[in-house]
Design a protein around this motif. Structure first.
Motif, PDB file in Angstrom:
ATOM      1  N   LYS A   5     -46.955  44.268  -8.649  1.00 31.51           N
ATOM      2  CA  LYS A   5     -47.844  45.189  -9.365  1.00 31.51           C
ATOM      3  C   LYS A   5     -49.216  44.544  -9.557  1.00 31.51           C
ATOM      4  CE  LYS A   5     -45.945  46.223 -13.173  1.00 31.51           C
ATOM      5  NZ  LYS A   5     -45.187  46.592 -14.363  1.00 31.51           N
ATOM      6  N   LYS A   6     -50.244  45.367  -9.426  1.00 31.68           N
ATOM      7  CA  LYS A   6     -51.600  44.846  -9.573  1.00 31.68           C
ATOM      8  C   LYS A   6     -52.152  45.090 -10.969  1.00 31.68           C
ATOM      9  CE  LYS A   6     -53.376  44.352  -4.979  1.00 31.68           C
ATOM     10  NZ  LYS A   6     -52.310  44.827  -4.131  1.00 31.68           N
ATOM     11  N   VAL A   7     -52.961  44.133 -11.403  1.00 34.55           N
ATOM     12  CA  VAL A   7     -53.740  44.262 -12.632  1.00 34.55           C
ATOM     13  C   VAL A   7     -55.198  44.068 -12.231  1.00 34.55           C
ATOM     14  CG1 VAL A   7     -51.918  43.490 -14.192  1.00 34.55           C
ATOM     15  CG2 VAL A   7     -53.471  41.807 -13.202  1.00 34.55           C
ATOM     16  N   VAL A   8     -56.091  44.551 -13.084  1.00 34.40           N
ATOM     17  CA  VAL A   8     -57.524  44.450 -12.799  1.00 34.40           C
ATOM     18  C   VAL A   8     -58.217  43.747 -13.954  1.00 34.40           C
ATOM     19  CG1 VAL A   8     -59.655  45.813 -12.481  1.00 34.40           C
ATOM     20  CG2 VAL A   8     -57.538  46.523 -11.358  1.00 34.40           C
ATOM     21  N   CYS A  29     -55.686  42.046  -8.739  1.00 37.29           N
ATOM     22  CA  CYS A  29     -54.837  40.919  -8.373  1.00 37.29           C
ATOM     23  C   CYS A  29     -53.388  41.290  -8.671  1.00 37.29           C
ATOM     24  CB  CYS A  29     -55.259  39.706  -9.203  1.00 37.29           C
ATOM     25  SG  CYS A  29     -54.246  38.251  -9.003  1.00 37.29           S
ATOM     26  N   GLY A  30     -52.487  40.862  -7.813  1.00 35.27           N
ATOM     27  CA  GLY A  30     -51.069  41.077  -8.083  1.00 35.27           C
ATOM     28  C   GLY A  30     -50.625  40.228  -9.263  1.00 35.27           C
ATOM     29  N   GLU A  31     -49.755  40.774 -10.101  1.00 34.89           N
ATOM     30  CA  GLU A  31     -49.227  40.005 -11.243  1.00 34.89           C
ATOM     31  C   GLU A  31     -48.623  38.681 -10.768  1.00 34.89           C
ATOM     32  OE1 GLU A  31     -46.531  42.685 -13.250  1.00 34.89           O
ATOM     33  OE2 GLU A  31     -48.110  43.345 -14.628  1.00 34.89           O
ATOM     34  N   ASP A  32     -48.002  38.703  -9.576  1.00 31.53           N
ATOM     35  CA  ASP A  32     -47.392  37.488  -9.009  1.00 31.53           C
ATOM     36  C   ASP A  32     -48.441  36.432  -8.667  1.00 31.53           C
ATOM     37  OD1 ASP A  32     -45.185  39.099  -9.143  1.00 31.53           O
ATOM     38  OD2 ASP A  32     -44.747  39.068  -7.002  1.00 31.53           O
ATOM     39  N   ASN A  33     -49.698  36.829  -8.523  1.00 32.45           N
ATOM     40  CA  ASN A  33     -50.754  35.913  -8.096  1.00 32.45           C
ATOM     41  C   ASN A  33     -51.573  35.333  -9.255  1.00 32.45           C
ATOM     42  OD1 ASN A  33     -50.746  38.418  -5.878  1.00 32.45           O
ATOM     43  ND2 ASN A  33     -50.490  36.367  -5.029  1.00 32.45           N
ATOM     44  N   LEU A  34     -51.271  35.751 -10.494  1.00 29.03           N
ATOM     45  CA  LEU A  34     -52.052  35.275 -11.633  1.00 29.03           C
ATOM     46  C   LEU A  34     -51.937  33.761 -11.819  1.00 29.03           C
ATOM     47  CD1 LEU A  34     -51.397  38.183 -14.160  1.00 29.03           C
ATOM     48  CD2 LEU A  34     -53.493  37.736 -12.853  1.00 29.03           C
ATOM     49  N   VAL A 109     -55.744  47.271 -16.931  1.00 27.20           N
ATOM     50  CA  VAL A 109     -57.094  46.750 -16.731  1.00 27.20           C
ATOM     51  C   VAL A 109     -57.462  45.936 -17.965  1.00 27.20           C
ATOM     52  CG1 VAL A 109     -59.521  47.334 -16.325  1.00 27.20           C
ATOM     53  CG2 VAL A 109     -57.706  48.832 -15.426  1.00 27.20           C
ATOM     54  N   TYR A 110     -57.837  44.687 -17.738  1.00 25.19           N
ATOM     55  CA  TYR A 110     -58.295  43.809 -18.818  1.00 25.19           C
ATOM     56  C   TYR A 110     -59.810  43.710 -18.726  1.00 25.19           C
ATOM     57  CZ  TYR A 110     -53.385  42.662 -19.132  1.00 25.19           C
ATOM     58  OH  TYR A 110     -52.024  42.753 -19.276  1.00 25.19           O
ATOM     59  N   ILE A 111     -60.472  43.974 -19.838  1.00 22.99           N
ATOM     60  CA  ILE A 111     -61.926  44.069 -19.851  1.00 22.99           C
ATOM     61  C   ILE A 111     -62.506  43.113 -20.880  1.00 22.99           C
ATOM     62  CG2 ILE A 111     -63.897  45.629 -20.184  1.00 22.99           C
ATOM     63  CD1 ILE A 111     -61.193  47.743 -19.961  1.00 22.99           C
ATOM     64  N   ASP A 112     -63.513  42.343 -20.449  1.00 21.50           N
ATOM     65  CA  ASP A 112     -64.240  41.498 -21.400  1.00 21.50           C
ATOM     66  C   ASP A 112     -65.205  42.419 -22.140  1.00 21.50           C
ATOM     67  OD1 ASP A 112     -64.957  39.102 -22.691  1.00 21.50           O
ATOM     68  OD2 ASP A 112     -66.676  38.860 -21.359  1.00 21.50           O
ATOM     69  N   SER A 113     -64.909  42.690 -23.408  1.00 18.94           N
ATOM     70  CA  SER A 113     -65.674  43.672 -24.181  1.00 18.94           C
ATOM     71  C   SER A 113     -66.949  43.077 -24.769  1.00 18.94           C
ATOM     72  CB  SER A 113     -64.814  44.220 -25.331  1.00 18.94           C
ATOM     73  OG  SER A 113     -65.595  45.079 -26.142  1.00 18.94           O
ATOM     74  N   PRO A 114     -68.086  43.730 -24.520  1.00 14.81           N
ATOM     75  CA  PRO A 114     -69.331  43.312 -25.163  1.00 14.81           C
ATOM     76  C   PRO A 114     -69.424  43.861 -26.594  1.00 14.81           C
ATOM     77  CG  PRO A 114     -69.769  45.150 -23.710  1.00 14.81           C
ATOM     78  CD  PRO A 114     -68.311  44.806 -23.550  1.00 14.81           C
ATOM     79  N   PRO A 146     -56.820  35.256 -16.403  1.00 14.76           N
ATOM     80  CA  PRO A 146     -57.349  34.760 -15.126  1.00 14.76           C
ATOM     81  C   PRO A 146     -57.980  35.854 -14.260  1.00 14.76           C
ATOM     82  CG  PRO A 146     -55.124  33.942 -15.495  1.00 14.76           C
ATOM     83  CD  PRO A 146     -55.407  34.916 -16.592  1.00 14.76           C
ATOM     84  N   VAL A 147     -57.445  37.075 -14.324  1.00 17.51           N
ATOM     85  CA  VAL A 147     -57.994  38.147 -13.493  1.00 17.51           C
ATOM     86  C   VAL A 147     -59.400  38.545 -13.977  1.00 17.51           C
ATOM     87  CG1 VAL A 147     -56.923  40.113 -14.739  1.00 17.51           C
ATOM     88  CG2 VAL A 147     -57.386  40.289 -12.265  1.00 17.51           C
ATOM     89  N   VAL A 148     -59.659  38.419 -15.274  1.00 15.12           N
ATOM     90  CA  VAL A 148     -61.005  38.671 -15.808  1.00 15.12           C
ATOM     91  C   VAL A 148     -61.912  37.497 -15.431  1.00 15.12           C
ATOM     92  CG1 VAL A 148     -62.397  39.171 -17.861  1.00 15.12           C
ATOM     93  CG2 VAL A 148     -60.069  40.066 -17.687  1.00 15.12           C
TER      94      VAL A 148
END
Length: 189
Positions: A5-8, A29-34, A109-114, A146-148
């Motif tokens: 499964k992919k995460v963003v 990125c695939g969860e397996d690749n984090l 989706v993980y977002i760095d929030s301003p 890591p994906v962020v």
């Protein structure tokens, strides 16, 4: 066979410039690749040397991502229309996610929030994003996920490259292009 499964992750570089772009990246990125990202040394771009970022960028750019470069002129034009920087950035994030869904599917989706209230920022993005993925906005997400961090590195390397190109064109080192930078202030005057 287990499906990876992919995460963003989403992050930007160059927020509020007077010279050069603000670059926003959505990286899948695939969860397996984090863990692999962590093992490669992927972390918040501000914690990595420019040469280290360049090496990681070469590896990361083989992945699935979308990126947008907004010029200082485009940002100013939006602000003159009373569109806040947070709203503009949320709109671009939503558009990037819509574009990324054409390339791959993802559930989170993980977002760095301003925004100091991350849930408010996630709600802003939701207005522009047509998909169903869960939006998780957090302050300092570029340090936590890591994906962020991967998105952070892509955005930073692409912004730095544009800044260097602008310096070549104007024939002068104007610093970072941020309004608080004394070197940039001197150049602007």
């Amino acid at each position: 066979k287990k499906i990876n499964k992919k995460v963003v992750g989403i992050d930007e570089s160059g927020r509020g410039p007077v010279i050069g772009p603000m670059v926003i990246c959505a990286y899948a990125c695939g969860e397996d690749n984090l863990q692999e990202l962590k093992n490669d040394g992927v972390k918040d771009s501000k914690l990595i040397s420019p040469s280290g970022r360049s090496k990681l960028y070469e590896k990361l750019k083989t992945g699935v991502y979308v990126v947008r470069h907004l010029t200082a002129v485009e940002i100013t034009a939006a602000m003159e229309k009373k569109i806040s920087l947070n709203e503009l950035e949320a709109q671009i994030c939503g558009e990037l996610l819509n574009e990324l869904e054409q390339k791959t599917s993802f559930a989170q989706v993980y977002i760095d929030s301003p925004d100091s209230i991350p849930a408010k920022y996630a709600a802003r993005i939701r207005k522009y994003y047509r998909g169903k993925a869960e939006l998780i906005a957090e302050n300092k997400a570029d340090v936590t996920y890591p994906v962020v961090s991967a998105a952070s590195i892509v955005a930073k390397v692409e912004r730095d490259a544009e800044i260097e190109n602008i310096k070549k064109v104007v024939g002068e080192d104007f610093g970072s292009g941020y309004p608080a930078d004394p070197k940039t202030q001197g150049f602007m005057q």
